[in-house]
Design a protein around this motif. Structure first.
Motif, PDB file in Angstrom:
ATOM      1  N   PHE A 277     -80.299  -4.023  90.981  1.00 40.49           N
ATOM      2  CA  PHE A 277     -80.588  -2.804  90.500  1.00 40.49           C
ATOM      3  C   PHE A 277     -80.719  -1.934  91.790  1.00 40.49           C
TER       4      PHE A 277
ATOM      5  N   PRO B 124     -81.174   3.081  87.744  1.00 45.31           N
ATOM      6  CA  PRO B 124     -81.435   1.765  88.318  1.00 45.31           C
ATOM      7  C   PRO B 124     -82.601   1.559  89.150  1.00 45.31           C
TER       8      PRO B 124
ATOM      9  N   LEU C 101     -77.815  -2.102  84.386  1.00 47.23           N
ATOM     10  CA  LEU C 101     -79.114  -1.386  83.776  1.00 47.23           C
ATOM     11  C   LEU C 101     -78.426  -1.295  82.350  1.00 47.23           C
TER      12      LEU C 101
END
Length: 855
Positions: free
Chosen positions: A604, A332, A627
């Motif tokens: 993320f 991520p 993700l």
């Protein structure tokens, strides 16, 4: 234009290929009148009309120059056979001023700067004053200049090449060196039709420069038509160039050895010695540089086509494209980093002439902007994988054909049709592939953070339109470095007449020279733009290799004329699935993924560099879930628009049985322990806790996982994770020896150990860092990374262009590419960790393989 004997057509240059016989009125044309030719081809107002020279005059001049060339060649060869080692040592000991005196005495008026022809060309295109763009020497001998020849190795290289190989070995390269002069009209060879001059293959003064009439010799026309030999005007300028170069080199030798009487310099007084070895760059500094190799090329024996090098460059780049896609789906932090990097290089980031931001960046419109960024990142990842996988496969096929026809390939014969067709097809694909990076430069350079001060955006008339008009900002003063950098970059991205004349390899060479010499120029490039230049250099190097395939490369344009339509149609058919992917990722189709992929809310955030705690583990798992949701939606969108992607590299990669590592849940107590070499018990090990398929959708669709022949991933050593389930714990302890870079347990200790010094060991411990240990991760200097890779004794390193470095295993044809950190020379820990994962996937490396070398 197809050349036929009944037309008696003697083309001036590559422009002739643009004309069709059906468009030309040949009735009443005097084919021996250069003015008539110029009028016929519409060139009268574009380039100077060449001077006609009678066959008798051409023969006389050619004979005189050929005689002088071979006289000096034999003198130079005799000198080198006896004194080359002494010349090299004496030249190395001389001061810069001593070298300069020898050079300018032997060549009065020698150009001062590197590639004086390019300097003059740029000055002419920008209408600069102070540079004589008409200076004939600049265009005829661009490699004869003080800047290059004053370097310690350059003159010895030139002496060795010209004195130990026949002049005919350099004929094509010497004419190629004049390319900029001939296409701009600064060099105008004489005109003589219905004759061919022999240079290739001639090893004596009688045959070298021989003029053959098409009526008197059965092969003369065919040799000219297929470019195996030369037009009379081309041949004369090659002879002129070689005559002066060899005379210059003999004088240099005599000056360097001035204490030895001329009468005894080439006699038996001095016995013949073995040819001395001149150290290569890798022997001197430990790695090679593409820039230096390009700079030295004019002073060496012209290289031959190296399909092995082409295949390795493209193979490494295709593997890097696959690793990039892997990291986008697995990490991520990397995914968010790529989104922000692309964002900062989009033209929406430019303010308009009124100082206003782009409508897509205004409150409430951010989703539209991030949709474009996401489409940019995903689309480039998909297309790069397709393009470089296809080019790698074609390079492998070419190597097979080269081996197949090796016994019949001869400089005096045409290439086998199957092999020639494959070369022309490959060349076309390379040129098409180069358009991608060139477009990225066009769109990204002007918007990159350090360049925004030079450009401004026109106000957006339609808030929904993606079309953006950018122009140079008025009233901005640039220094010489900034002007030169932007001119070079603009020449690349505009892809117009200047690039056609100078050609891609030369412009990239000059760009890399500027970046290497001027830190200010390097600081003006963003990470993304440096990477784009590196990708472009790989394609350029492949094209340069094809151009080295002499004498056949001289005929590629003519050979392409009858095959171009078929090659274009084949490319269109082959690239249809790629176009479908791009269409699927258009803004109108990505609404479902815009919110899922928008990194602005830090969904993320991925604290891999931090010690494992309950909070950090949950943050890792949260980012990974986000993700995975994003990519699952992207796969659904692409599949709905493109189907199963049959026959594509994407289908092969997405359906292969590879797995993504995911962080397991946090628990307070471990379920297993493992022992290290010292017998200490260890816990908190991620051993196959959570692994997910690369793509759940395409893994389910896959009916088989066979890989395309020659794919490098099929030979990779991927460590199989242990099937023992385990959890993480709050108190990390020392990691055991069999821990892999992904944190999984390798059931057995490493089968090999690589001894390295303390500096390299520290680097590898960071690259293969395991978060369960108590030591704190840190960044790695690029020089330490170079040292670590090469100190293993397994790899050699080569600096390509831009930020790309290539490492290849010395015992096999296996390469991997990494980007040098820009603008700082430090690799952040998160990036170093990704390097470790790539090395693990490519070669099976784990941290425990590296041990301290015994003193």
């Amino acid at each position: 234009m197809e050349l036929r004997r009944d037309h008696r057509f003697d083309p001036f240059g590559p422009d002739a290929a643009a004309y069709d016989d059906d468009d030309l009125d040949l009735a009443g044309v005097d084919f021996n009148d250069p003015a008539a030719f110029a009028k016929l081809l519409g060139r009268g107002s574009k380039l100077p009309i060449p001077v006609y020279k009678a066959p008798a005059d051409v023969r006389r001049e050619a004979k005189e120059m050929s005689s002088k060339i071979f006289t000096n060649f034999h003198i130079l060869r005799e000198i080198l056979m006896r004194h080359e080692a002494a010349i090299q040592k004496r030249w190395a000991k001389k001061t810069r001023q001593q070298r300069l005196k020898i050079l300018v005495d032997a060549w009065p008026g020698m150009a001062r700067m590197h590639r004086p022809d390019f300097v003059a060309f740029r000055a002419q295109s920008e209408q600069q004053r102070g540079v004589d763009a008409r200076h004939r020497d600049y265009y005829m001998w661009p490699y004869i200049n003080q800047e290059d020849l004053l370097r310690p190795k350059t003159l010895p290289l030139l002496l060795n090449a010209r004195g130990r190989h026949y002049p005919s070995d350099f004929a094509a390269a010497d004419f190629e060196a004049m390319h900029l002069g001939t296409v701009t009209g600064r060099l105008v060879p004489i005109f003589l039709n219905e004759h061919t001059m022999v240079l290739h293959g001639a090893t004596n003064a009688q045959d070298y420069g021989k003029l053959l009439s098409w009526d008197d010799h059965p092969d003369a026309f065919e040799w000219m038509h297929t470019r195996k030999q030369f037009l009379p005007g081309e041949g004369l300028v090659v002879l002129e160039a070689q005559e002066r170069v060899l005379d210059f080199l003999v004088i240099c030798c005599q000056e360097i050895l001035r204490d030895i009487p001329m009468a005894t310099l080439t006699t038996g007084t001095f016995p013949i010695q073995p040819e001395p070895h001149l150290k290569t760059e890798s022997e001197s500094c430990g790695f090679q540089s593409l820039a230096l190799m390009a700079a030295e090329a004019p002073y060496r024996l012209p290289a031959q086509l190296d399909l092995g090098r082409i295949e390795s460059l493209l193979g490494a780049r295709a593997s890097a494209a696959e690793d990039h896609l892997w990291a986008l789906r697995e990490d991520p932090g990397y995914f968010a980093e790529q989104l922000f990097e692309v964002k900062e290089n989009r033209q929406e980031m430019l303010k308009d002439v009124n100082g206003d931001v782009h409508p897509a960046l205004r409150l409430g419109r951010e989703a539209t902007f991030w949709t474009r960024v996401i489409g940019n990142v995903v689309g480039e990842a998909y297309v790069d994988l397709e393009v470089y996988s296809e080019l790698r496969q074609q390079a492998q096929d070419l190597r097979t054909l080269q081996t197949k026809y090796d016994a019949v390939i001869s400089p005096t014969e045409d290439l086998p049709e199957e092999y020639l067709a494959a070369l022309l097809k490959f060349r076309h694909y390379l040129n098409q592939a180069a358009k991608g990076p060139l477009n990225q430069l066009r769109d990204g350079v002007v918007a990159s953070p350090a360049m925004r001060k030079f450009f401004v955006r026109e106000p957006a008339m339609d808030t929904k339109s993606t079309r953006i008009a950018v122009r140079s900002k008025s009233g901005v003063n640039m220094n010489n470095i900034e002007l030169q950098l932007i001119w070079l970059l603009r020449t690349l991205w505009e892809d117009e007449i200047a690039l056609f004349f100078a050609r891609l390899p030369l412009v990239l060479d000059e760009l890399e020279r500027l970046l290497e010499a001027e830190p200010q120029a390097q600081a003006l490039l963003s990470v993304r733009i440096a990477g784009v230049i590196g990708n472009l250099s790989i394609l350029s190097q492949c094209l340069s290799q094809l151009d080295l395939y002499l004498p056949w490369a001289r005929s590629f344009e003519n050979a392409l004329a009858s095959r171009e339509d078929g090659i274009k149609k084949e490319f269109a058919d082959r690239s249809k699935p790629w176009a479908k992917m791009i269409a699927a990722l258009e803004e109108k189709n990505l609404a479902p993924v815009a919110k899922l992929g928008n990194p602005s809310d830090k969904k993320f955030a991925y604290p891999t560099e931090k010690r494992r705690t309950k909070e950090n583990v949950e943050a890792l798992r949260h980012a990974e879930r986000n993700l995975d949701d994003f990519w699952a939606t992207v796969d659904q969108v692409v599949h709905s628009k493109c189907g199963n992607l049959d026959g594509t590299a994407m289908r092969r990669v997405l359906s292969q049985p590879r797995i993504l590592q995911r962080t397991p849940e946090w628990v307070d107590e471990p379920t297993i322990t493992a022992n290290n070499h010292e017998g200490e018990k260890v816990s908190n090990i991620q051993a196959d806790a959570i692994y997910k398929p690369f793509s759940a959708l395409y893994s389910d669709l896959a009916s088989d996982t066979s890989e395309r022949p020659g794919d490098s991933s099929s030979s990779r050593q991927t460590l199989v994770p242990s099937r023992i389930k385990t959890k993480t714990r709050g108190t990390p302890q020392k990691a055991p020896s069999p821990i892999t870079v992904d944190g999984s347990i390798n059931p057995d200790p490493p089968s090999i150990y690589i001894p390295v010094d303390a500096r390299a060991l520290k680097t590898f411990r960071t690259i293969f860092f395991n978060p369960t240990v108590t030591s704190t991760p840190g960044e790695v200097s690029w020089n330490d990374f170079l040292h670590a890779m090469t100190s293993t004794g397994l790899f050699a390193a080569e600096k390509l262009y831009g930020s790309v470095w290539q490492f290849w295993k010395l015992d096999e044809n296996c390469r991997i590419q990494f980007h040098e950190p820009h603008p700082r020379g430090k690799i952040p820990f998160t990036t170093a960790r990704r390097h470790g994962r790539r090395l693990n996937r490519a070669f099976g490396w784990i941290g425990e393989m590296f041990v301290l070398k015994e003193k």
